[in-house]
Design a protein around this motif. Sequence first.
Motif, short mmCIF file in Angstrom:
data_model
loop_
_atom_site.label_atom_id
_atom_site.label_comp_id
_atom_site.label_asym_id
_atom_site.label_seq_id
_atom_site.Cartn_x
_atom_site.Cartn_y
_atom_site.Cartn_z
N VAL A 151 0.83 -1.21 0.00
CA VAL A 151 0.00 0.00 0.00
C VAL A 151 0.87 1.25 0.00
N ALA A 152 1.98 1.22 0.72
CA ALA A 152 2.88 2.37 0.74
C ALA A 152 3.43 2.63 -0.66
N ASP A 153 3.71 1.59 -1.41
CA ASP A 153 4.19 1.76 -2.79
C ASP A 153 3.11 2.40 -3.66
N GLU A 154 1.84 2.00 -3.46
CA GLU A 154 0.74 2.61 -4.21
C GLU A 154 0.61 4.10 -3.88
N LEU A 155 0.77 4.42 -2.62
CA LEU A 155 0.65 5.81 -2.18
C LEU A 155 1.77 6.66 -2.78
N LEU A 156 2.96 6.08 -2.84
CA LEU A 156 4.11 6.80 -3.39
C LEU A 156 3.96 6.99 -4.89
N SER A 157 3.58 5.93 -5.60
CA SER A 157 3.49 6.01 -7.06
C SER A 157 2.29 6.85 -7.51
N LYS A 200 5.21 9.69 0.84
CA LYS A 200 5.98 8.64 1.49
C LYS A 200 5.37 8.33 2.86
N ALA A 201 5.00 7.09 3.06
CA ALA A 201 4.35 6.68 4.31
C ALA A 201 5.29 5.83 5.16
N THR A 202 5.02 5.82 6.44
CA THR A 202 5.69 4.90 7.35
C THR A 202 4.92 3.59 7.37
N VAL A 203 5.61 2.49 7.15
CA VAL A 203 4.95 1.18 7.13
C VAL A 203 4.97 0.58 8.53
N ILE A 204 3.79 0.34 9.07
CA ILE A 204 3.64 -0.31 10.37
C ILE A 204 2.60 -1.41 10.20
N PRO A 205 3.01 -2.67 10.15
CA PRO A 205 2.03 -3.75 9.95
C PRO A 205 1.05 -3.86 11.11
#
Length: 405
Positions: free
Chosen positions: A142-148, A153-158
Amino acid sequence: MRIALLSYSTKPRGGVVHTLYLAEALAAAGADVTVWSLARGGDEGFFRPVDPRVRLSLVPFPDRPGEGVGERILRSIAVLRDAFDGSQYDVVHAQDCISANAAGRCIRTVHHLDHFTTPELAACHERAIVDPYAHVCVSAAVADELLSGWGLKATVIPNGVDATRFTTAASDAPSAKARRDGWRSRLGRYVLTVGGIEPRKGSLDLLEAYARMTAAGASGRLTSAEPSSSSAAAASGLAERTTVAAGDDDRRLQLVIAGGETLFDYRSYRAAWDERAAQLGVAPVVLGPVDDVDLPALVAGAEVFAFPSVKEGFGLAPLEALAAGVPLVVSDLPVFRGIFGDAATYATGPAALAQALRDALTDRSRADLGRKVAATYTWTAAAEAHLDLYELLLRNTNQRNAQYM
């Protein structure tokens, strides 16, 4: 640290489950946490008890018969915005597009990204992405989708998972066995999915796969039904014929669908699903929302857990199935590959899904690996990562403010 976590509902949806578990873990770590939420349909509390260390602030949100989705979205935002005052908190963290639109300046967790056709909902979704000053994503996918898609740029926290709750439900303890037996006496042998009947959950594909598993001709072989001219058949995209062996046990296997509490209107999709089920001659059991106390035994009693979603940000329900030692079949999405690894079987489309589900009925070789994978995701770790992020953001804010003093 005073933290406000905002959610749009008290009902058992993935984002709400996340909010409550995160709030409890933050409170256990010593934070002062308040969960704000709309209380829909006369609810006086959440779908399950909440740790008393977490403060709850529920905003009444009565139903309005005949209200459209767009109207309901706008009213939801307005009611929550009017009730919420973020000035009393160090951190305001919204968990969905409605609460992000209502909260003002906030951090936003993006659980997954959607494409909506309802104008009010599409606008809500877009504002809730571009307006927050910081973003969290529950997976790298999801972070990759948000960036592209947005350059953010998001912080990834599962997510975490309450693995012990589900491993206990699958144990040999007499009480656990009795709970599982209760579901099995009611349902027989069953394939389970959790999340209701909606497009994002791949419900039509699962229905078609189930028909392939259980239908048998005179030859004892399972052959897919002929493609239908109905809108449901067209939506499922089934043009091919598939032949799979089917025994008597498979024909008695039940498909059980739990969950499905949602803000959105999927009536047309549900009607298409019902129509297709009738055409295929199958009658899955649709339980609807299941009491939280009963859910672990339902999951642990399943022969296989199916999760053929076409769009997900994490996959909390499948992790719960892995914690219970239940074979897992999911759609072949990058996010699932990244989280479940070799603990799951991957299949996309009704034919492949049917075969994977049948194979999983007799293969429990991945049970131990599944439990290990589930145990790696904890809410304690998620809370610690959130606190680190909050402290970093607060330091940066204080430094910027000091420059202008």
